[in-house]
Design a protein around this motif. Structure first.
Motif, short mmCIF file in Angstrom:
data_model
loop_
_atom_site.label_atom_id
_atom_site.label_comp_id
_atom_site.label_asym_id
_atom_site.label_seq_id
_atom_site.Cartn_x
_atom_site.Cartn_y
_atom_site.Cartn_z
N HIS A 1 83.49 8.81 65.26
CA HIS A 1 84.21 10.04 64.86
C HIS A 1 83.68 10.65 63.58
N PHE A 2 82.37 10.73 63.45
CA PHE A 2 81.80 11.43 62.29
C PHE A 2 82.00 12.93 62.47
N ASN A 3 82.19 13.59 61.33
CA ASN A 3 82.35 15.02 61.29
C ASN A 3 80.95 15.59 61.02
N PRO B 1 84.40 16.51 52.44
CA PRO B 1 85.14 15.85 53.51
C PRO B 1 84.48 14.51 53.84
N LYS C 1 83.50 10.94 55.69
CA LYS C 1 82.98 10.60 57.02
C LYS C 1 82.29 11.79 57.67
N SER C 2 81.58 12.56 56.83
CA SER C 2 80.82 13.69 57.34
C SER C 2 79.34 13.35 57.32
N LYS D 1 79.23 9.88 67.33
CA LYS D 1 80.33 10.31 68.18
C LYS D 1 81.41 9.22 68.26
N LEU E 1 78.53 18.25 60.19
CA LEU E 1 78.62 19.59 59.60
C LEU E 1 77.30 20.32 59.70
#
Ligand SMILES: [Zn+2]
Length: 266
Positions: free
Chosen positions: A65-67, A85, A87-88, A62, A69
């Motif tokens: 700022h990880f994405n 994408p 940083k996922s 969090k 999925l």
């Protein structure tokens, strides 16, 4: 004259750096995290993360700022050949322990993170494992249910008939019991071969995860998606940075897909 040489050197540096960064971007893989138990145990085990440590891992995602999925979204992106994408990350759990509901789910909910739990269908509703109700509640909260066979045999060691029963039968039972469409699969202890992969496809799964087994470092084959194990040992931010950066597979030893198994469900 001297100036010209320096300009040439500068141009060469720019071209080489550009080449390296283009090459590096092609090596990026969305890391798929693999957890089992979320519990306090003593002594510490490699298949267990304490609730505090798990919370810290999720807070790290969090804060940075990880994405996060859903697995199925990553699978779609890979199948469509779209750029991954950056940083996922994808979160998964194996075996379907009850602590995934009592300890992990509240944290995932708090951060709004999707995840997939690979459940062993024969032990659903037995002591220590998830119940049908818990799975339904989590599914409504963004957690997908995948299959992890009926009884967790090491698939490369069993007959073709048994393989088929484990792969097809678990999907049928989980779907019937929960009403949830089960579209992903995880090989117990990551063990697979070409026949096992074919059966997973034939059974209607969109994807199958392994552990660190297999030769596909770049997760281009959605029926042998490599994952990265997380445990209590991951107690430093630089470990997380290294494992979640998207290039970890490049530095891991390649492991035979169907070599000897070392992990047993307890
Ligand atoms: Zn397992």
């Amino acid at each position: 004259m001297k100036k010209k040489i320096w300009l040439l050197v500068l141009a060469a540096v720019v071209v080489i750096a550009g080449g390296i960064s283009w090459w590096a971007s092609r090596q990026y893989v969305v890391p798929i995290m693999m957890y089992h138990h979320v519990a306090d145990v003593s002594p510490k085990r490699s298949d267990t993360v304490s609730p505090e440590r798990f919370h810290w891992h999720m807070t790290y995602l969090k804060k940075h700022h990880f994405n996060v999925l859903p697995l199925r979204t990553l699978v779609q992106i890979i199948k469509q050949g779209k750029p991954l994408p950056r940083k996922s990350v994808v979160i998964t759990f194996d075996d379907g322990y009850e602590d995934n509901y009592t300890q992990a789910f509240p944290v995932l909910k708090k951060y709004g993170f999707p995840a997939t739990i690979f459940v062993i269908s024969d032990v659903v509703n037995t002591k220590g494992f998830l119940t049908t109700e818990q799975m339904r509640e989590m599914y409504a909260g963004g957690i997908d249910i995948g299959s992890h066979t009926r009884a967790h045999p090491y698939l490369p060691d069993v007959s073709s008939e048994r393989r088929r029963e484990e792969i097809f039968g678990s999907k049928a039972r989980l779907e019937q019991e929960t009403g949830i469409k089960v579209s992903s699969f995880a090989y117990p202890s990551g063990g697979f071969d070409e026949e096992i992969k074919k059966l997973a496809k034939e059974a209607g799964y969109d994807s199958a995860c392994t552990t660190n087994r297999g030769y596909d470092r770049f997760n281009r084959d959605v029926y042998e998606l490599k994952r990265i194990r997380f445990s209590d040992q991951d107690d430093r931010a630089d470990y997380l940075w290294m494992k979640l950066g998207g290039f970890y597979n490049l530095f891991r030893k390649v492991k035979v897909p169907s070599g000897p198994s070392e992990y047993q469900v307890k």
